[in-house]
Design a protein around this motif. Structure first.
Motif, PDB file in Angstrom:
ATOM      1  N   LEU A  81       0.769  -1.375  -0.024  1.00 29.49           N
ATOM      2  CA  LEU A  81       0.115   0.020   0.112  1.00 29.49           C
ATOM      3  C   LEU A  81       0.671   1.306   0.073  1.00 29.49           C
ATOM      4  O   LEU A  81       0.100   2.253  -0.124  1.00 29.49           O
ATOM      5  N   ASP A  82       2.188   1.157   0.314  1.00 26.88           N
ATOM      6  CA  ASP A  82       2.827   2.348   0.501  1.00 26.88           C
ATOM      7  C   ASP A  82       2.928   3.323  -0.900  1.00 26.88           C
ATOM      8  O   ASP A  82       2.959   4.498  -0.815  1.00 26.88           O
ATOM      9  N   ASP A  83       2.964   2.682  -2.174  1.00 27.32           N
ATOM     10  CA  ASP A  83       3.073   3.454  -3.329  1.00 27.32           C
ATOM     11  C   ASP A  83       2.546   2.450  -4.391  1.00 27.32           C
ATOM     12  O   ASP A  83       3.252   1.683  -5.047  1.00 27.32           O
ATOM     13  N   TYR A  84       1.577   2.651  -4.744  1.00 30.36           N
ATOM     14  CA  TYR A  84       0.491   1.754  -5.524  1.00 30.36           C
ATOM     15  C   TYR A  84      -0.267   2.666  -6.481  1.00 30.36           C
ATOM     16  O   TYR A  84      -0.809   3.732  -6.197  1.00 30.36           O
ATOM     17  N   PHE A  85      -0.513   2.088  -7.570  1.00 32.37           N
ATOM     18  CA  PHE A  85      -1.476   2.717  -8.878  1.00 32.37           C
ATOM     19  C   PHE A  85      -2.807   1.561  -8.535  1.00 32.37           C
ATOM     20  O   PHE A  85      -2.569   0.596  -8.619  1.00 32.37           O
ATOM     21  N   GLU A  86      -3.929   2.350  -8.195  1.00 33.42           N
ATOM     22  CA  GLU A  86      -5.130   1.726  -8.318  1.00 33.42           C
ATOM     23  C   GLU A  86      -5.701   1.530  -9.741  1.00 33.42           C
ATOM     24  O   GLU A  86      -6.145   2.577 -10.236  1.00 33.42           O
ATOM     25  N   LEU A  87      -5.808   0.431 -10.141  1.00 30.68           N
ATOM     26  CA  LEU A  87      -6.550   0.289 -11.713  1.00 30.68           C
ATOM     27  C   LEU A  87      -8.117   0.183 -11.216  1.00 30.68           C
ATOM     28  O   LEU A  87      -8.573  -0.573 -10.696  1.00 30.68           O
ATOM     29  N   THR A  88      -8.739   1.455 -11.549  1.00 31.77           N
ATOM     30  CA  THR A  88      -9.998   1.452 -10.844  1.00 31.77           C
ATOM     31  C   THR A  88     -11.027   0.918 -12.006  1.00 31.77           C
ATOM     32  O   THR A  88     -12.233   0.213 -11.373  1.00 31.77           O
ATOM     33  N   GLU A  89     -10.871   1.108 -13.191  1.00 33.80           N
ATOM     34  CA  GLU A  89     -11.833   0.487 -14.338  1.00 33.80           C
ATOM     35  C   GLU A  89     -11.096   0.009 -15.465  1.00 33.80           C
ATOM     36  O   GLU A  89     -10.224   0.845 -15.969  1.00 33.80           O
ATOM     37  N   LEU A  90     -11.702  -0.941 -15.999  1.00 31.31           N
ATOM     38  CA  LEU A  90     -11.146  -1.611 -17.374  1.00 31.31           C
ATOM     39  C   LEU A  90     -12.475  -2.184 -17.940  1.00 31.31           C
ATOM     40  O   LEU A  90     -12.659  -3.322 -17.409  1.00 31.31           O
ATOM     41  N   HIS A  91     -12.757  -1.882 -19.071  1.00 29.02           N
ATOM     42  CA  HIS A  91     -13.884  -2.293 -19.772  1.00 29.02           C
ATOM     43  C   HIS A  91     -13.895  -2.305 -21.292  1.00 29.02           C
ATOM     44  O   HIS A  91     -13.322  -1.135 -21.795  1.00 29.02           O
ATOM     45  N   LEU A 105      -2.701  -2.347  -8.071  1.00 30.91           N
ATOM     46  CA  LEU A 105      -3.665  -3.268  -7.394  1.00 30.91           C
ATOM     47  C   LEU A 105      -5.092  -2.870  -7.959  1.00 30.91           C
ATOM     48  O   LEU A 105      -5.365  -1.907  -8.354  1.00 30.91           O
ATOM     49  N   LEU A 106      -5.864  -3.959  -7.909  1.00 27.44           N
ATOM     50  CA  LEU A 106      -7.025  -3.743  -8.396  1.00 27.44           C
ATOM     51  C   LEU A 106      -8.060  -4.600  -7.629  1.00 27.44           C
ATOM     52  O   LEU A 106      -7.611  -5.684  -6.963  1.00 27.44           O
ATOM     53  N   SER A 107      -9.355  -4.682  -7.962  1.00 28.55           N
ATOM     54  CA  SER A 107     -10.522  -5.657  -7.225  1.00 28.55           C
ATOM     55  C   SER A 107     -11.141  -6.088  -8.448  1.00 28.55           C
ATOM     56  O   SER A 107     -11.435  -5.186  -9.247  1.00 28.55           O
ATOM     57  N   THR A 108     -11.505  -7.355  -8.214  1.00 27.31           N
ATOM     58  CA  THR A 108     -12.467  -7.923  -9.254  1.00 27.31           C
ATOM     59  C   THR A 108     -13.501  -8.983  -8.649  1.00 27.31           C
ATOM     60  O   THR A 108     -12.905  -9.624  -7.744  1.00 27.31           O
TER      61      THR A 108
END
Ligand code: COA
Length: 190
Positions: free
Chosen positions: A106-116, A144-147
């Motif tokens: 979590l210290d230094d991440y890019f959140e991949l928010t949307e991909l469609h 990081l991403l959630s799916t």
């Protein structure tokens, strides 16, 4: 009778916030259609996507077909303390991972928010092109991403690109569906 051929993807390009803003309802409709959500969800999501555009590290990549229609979209930004998704994922990590490991993610991440990708143009490698293009310019040491859990095309794509499990069967507040949080280090291998 044969079905009309799907429109071909013409270009995959990075969009500025102003460029996305100019086509925001169209972009959100791609998301709503790809996810199979009701049409009214478009109006609900527009202000959320707009707010995300002003976050640090925001990047967006879109695909356009030969008719200049938007056929795929991906965006993300630098995750930070106080953001809803960050706090949800942090809670899960602290419950299940050693604190040191949670900090590393979590210290230094890019959140991949949307991909469609619009259903008409799915299954041609477009999602992977958008993802790779987006991550090539993404800030951070991790992404990081959630799916949602389940065998989906999204899962196959994320595995192919090297994402590993961070949390499995995780419940975000207010959503009964089990999710996975996946991550990998940046940059991507070329
Ligand atoms: C997930 C999603 C973005 C993936 O995009 P996509 O363009 O359909 O998928 P990919 O880029 O991974 O490519 C898909 C297939 O094309 C194939 N492919 C790759 N390159 C190709 C090429 N040059 N020509 C033809 N096919 C190709 C891949 O082998 C892959 O096959 P598989 O899915 O059967 O394993 C898209 O399917 C989608 O929008 N799904 C619904 C919404 C969603 O779940 N979003 C993610 C939420 S976390």
């Amino acid at each position: 009778m044969t079905a009309a051929p799907s429109p071909r993807c013409e270009r995959v390009v990075e969009l500025s916030a102003d460029e996305l803003r100019a086509r925001l309802p169209e972009a959100v409709r791609v998301y709503v259609t790809a996810m199979g959500y009701p049409r009214w969800a478009t109006q609900q999501r527009i202000p959320i996507w707009s707010a995300h555009m002003s976050r640090a590290g925001w990047r967006c990549v879109a695909a356009f077909n030969e008719r200049d229609e938007l056929s795929g979209i991906g965006y993300g930004y630098s995750g930070a303390t106080g953001q809803w998704w960050h706090e949800q994922v942090r809670r899960g990590m602290l419950e299940r991972l050693p604190e040191r490991r949670a900090r590393e993610w979590l210290d230094d991440y890019f959140e991949l928010t949307e991909l469609h990708v619009h259903p008409e143009t799915q299954g041609q490698g477009l999602g992977e092109s958008i993802l790779r293009r987006l991550l090539a310019s993404a800030p951070g040491t991790n992404v990081l991403l959630s799916t949602p859990e389940g065998p989906t095309r999204a899962w196959r794509l994320y595995r192919r690109v090297g994402f590993v499990d961070v949390l499995r069967d995780y419940r975000f507040s207010g959503d009964p569906r089990p999710f996975a949080v996946l991550g990998r280090t940046l940059p991507l291998d070329t």
